[in-house]
Design an enzyme around this catalytic site. Structure first.
Site, PDB file in Angstrom:
ATOM      1  N   ASN A   1      -1.185   0.575   5.723  1.00 38.96           N
ATOM      2  CA  ASN A   1      -0.324   0.776   4.607  1.00 38.96           C
ATOM      3  C   ASN A   1       0.013   0.069   5.766  1.00 38.96           C
ATOM      4  OD1 ASN A   1       3.447   1.694   3.608  1.00 38.96           O
ATOM      5  ND2 ASN A   1       2.138  -0.327   3.373  1.00 38.96           N
ATOM      6  N   GLY A   2       0.348  -1.774   5.744  1.00 41.81           N
ATOM      7  CA  GLY A   2       1.271  -2.036   6.651  1.00 41.81           C
ATOM      8  C   GLY A   2      -0.237  -3.400   7.232  1.00 41.81           C
TER       9      GLY A   2
ATOM     10  N   TYR B   1      14.087  -3.174  -2.112  1.00 41.46           N
ATOM     11  CA  TYR B   1      13.512  -3.344  -4.005  1.00 41.46           C
ATOM     12  C   TYR B   1      12.155  -1.755  -3.194  1.00 41.46           C
ATOM     13  CZ  TYR B   1       9.719  -5.605  -6.737  1.00 41.46           C
ATOM     14  OH  TYR B   1       9.157  -5.919  -6.517  1.00 41.46           O
TER      15      TYR B   1
ATOM     16  N   GLY C   1       0.785   0.108  -4.890  1.00 45.41           N
ATOM     17  CA  GLY C   1      -0.168  -1.075  -5.314  1.00 45.41           C
ATOM     18  C   GLY C   1      -0.281  -0.661  -6.297  1.00 45.41           C
TER      19      GLY C   1
ATOM     20  N   CYS D   1       0.762  -1.189  -0.378  1.00 44.59           N
ATOM     21  CA  CYS D   1       0.161  -0.115  -0.167  1.00 44.59           C
ATOM     22  C   CYS D   1       0.917   1.403   0.199  1.00 44.59           C
ATOM     23  CB  CYS D   1      -0.877  -0.261   0.972  1.00 44.59           C
ATOM     24  SG  CYS D   1      -2.360  -0.812   0.596  1.00 44.59           S
TER      25      CYS D   1
END
Ligand code: SF4
Length: 488
Positions: A119-120, A262, A44, A18
């Site tokens: 996000n998570g 990454y 995302g 996300c």
């Protein structure tokens, strides 16, 4: 033992799940948010949404697909009036992308409306969800993020911020959260700061502020970087400016080290480090650890490029684009037919024979997940006439699943959890294979060495040392529980 192929629609990469963006006090809040989400598209690609507030009402538009698919029409942005907005990009595991799961989630409370983007991943979401359902909460989605909404709803505190703190104290897991109320834009990070969140300013004197997953979302909207939201911090932005609350005792940060390898965009600054430079340092360290005689250093594009540049510069071997990436493979193949799937990496990558023929090649990539992509790329490079192929990976072997917001296959599908290095090399078909060591990774990031007691980063997918408990994971071998909630 063959690598385990991804499911249809999956590729052989880990995925950040996300990206979040919020803006306070901008005339074009929704348009600014759409631009910010566009810059965060790499975090995302399966769904996106924006909720705006015009001083009287909240407005929402959410849809499946890319930001450009959903927010390029003026009438959509015109339907999101107001000077405040929050947005979210979502990556979901295959099959679970349905509109009701698309964020920001919105709910009406007695204190007014609240939109939340997350996000998570909450590692006690299953237990919390069961408890909440027993108390009569009706869940609208299958995301763990909805737990926040219900915890806030049942909290006995009176202010939104106190209710949010009450909710955050009950969740376990990794979160970078943005929320929009009629009064404030709020950002919160979990006590270990596993996922990123930054604060930016829209222009001196404008009173405009931005919260975003990464700094690359600031440049596109003309905002300047102010600082990272700190682990365990809640930032409240309203007409009085920016306030900070620290409801948790301070702990040593355990930021996700894979963001450097990454996930983050290479032009982002993350926790004080330039991601691009970090990747070059990692590549240089990889060369110091595992160089072999070769004629060319070839990145697996795009993510392997900075590490390969660092490797080439350290080893003195020329850097060449021996694999060309086709940037126009996209939505056409989102539901691939068997024929197209069989083409595999050839849709995305092609070998540059002029660079590879007769050469001893060192391929540099960022990670090996299932190994299927590596196998096909190596085969392609050999077919283009390479005399030798050596594969160098700028992360340690990915031996464990992530439970903190990265889509990882079950541990049993991770190649490095099943095979040793020699077995992996034989299966992928390379003359040699090497990964950067865990200490080499820490050295490259300027940390000297990994602190064994409390490591400077979360590196659980390489070490199995999970910094946040994972109560929803019951099996000792870290197999993922089939969560009642969707993993995200
Ligand atoms: S387990 Fe790996 S991918 Fe997940 S947060 Fe930790 S370092 Fe990042």
């Amino acid at each position: 033992m063959p690598p385990i192929d991804p499911e249809p629609g999956e590729d052989d990469k880990l995925h950040e799940e996300c990206g979040v963006f919020g803006v306070w006090n901008s005339i074009d809040a929704a348009a600014v948010t759409a631009l910010g989400l566009h810059a965060l598209q790499h975090r995302g690609q399966e769904a996106t949404g924006i909720v705006s507030y015009d001083g009287d009402r909240f407005h929402s538009h959410r849809g499946l697909g890319l930001v450009g698919d959903n927010f390029s029409e003026p009438r959509v942005i015109a339907g999101l009036p107001g000077t405040r907005a929050v947005g979210h990009n979502r990556y979901a595991t295959t099959g679970d992308t349905v509109l009701r799961n698309v964020q920001p989630l919105y709910a009406d409370f007695e204190f007014g409306g609240l939109a939340v983007g997350h996000n998570g991943n909450l590692t006690n979401a299953t237990a919390l969800r069961r408890a909440l359902v027993r108390r009569g909460c009706l869940f609208q989605s299958t995301t763990d993020s909805e737990v926040f909404i219900h915890l806030i709803a049942i909290s006995l505190y009176s202010t939104v911020v106190d209710r949010l703190i009450d909710a955050l104290k009950q969740v376990v897991g990794a979160y970078s959260l943005i929320a929009l109320t009629s009064e404030a834009l709020i950002g919160a990070r979990d006590p270990l700061g596993v996922r990123p969140l930054i604060l930016g300013r829209l222009g001196e004197g404008t009173g405009g502020w931005v919260l975003a997953s990464e700094t690359c979302a600031l440049d596109i909207v003309g905002a300047s970087f102010v600082r990272d939201v700190e682990p365990g911090e809640i930032v409240i932005i309203d007409d009085a400016g920016v306030r900070s609350i620290r409801p948790f005792s301070r702990e040593k940060s355990r930021f996700c080290v894979f963001e450097y390898i990454y996930f983050a965009r290479p032009d982002s600054m993350v926790e004080g480090r330039a991601v691009y430079e970090a990747r070059k340092h990692i590549g240089a360290e990889l060369a110091r650890e595992s160089h072999v005689p070769a004629d060319v250093i070839v990145p697996v594009p795009d993510s392997g490029v900075p590490a390969a540049m660092g490797y080439a510069s350290e080893s003195g071997v020329p850097f060449e684009l021996g694999i060309i990436r086709n940037h126009y493979v996209g939505r056409t193949f989102i539901e691939p037919t068997d024929v197209i799937r069989h083409l595999g990496v050839k849709l995305k990558h092609s070998a540059n024979r002029a660079v590879l023929e007769g050469k001893r090649v060192i391929l540099v990539d960022d990670s090996i997940v299932r190994g299927t992509t590596s196998q096909k790329i190596v085969e392609m490079v050999r077919q283009a006439g390479a005399a030798e192929v050596h594969l160098r990976i700028s992360s340690p072997p990915t031996t464990h699943s992530c439970f903190y917001g990265i889509d990882t296959p079950e541990r049993s599908k991770l190649l490095a959890a099943r095979l040793n290095i020699e077995e992996m090399a034989a299966l992928i078909g390379v003359d040699s294979l090497a990964f950067i060591s865990i200490d080499g990774l820490y050295r490259a990031l300027g940390e000297g060495k990994r602190n064994g007691d409390v490591p400077q980063f979360c590196d659980a997918c390489f070490t199995g040392d999970y910094p946040i408990p994972v109560p929803d994971v019951t099996n000792a071998d870290n197999r993922q529980l089939s969560l009642l909630t969707e993993s995200r």
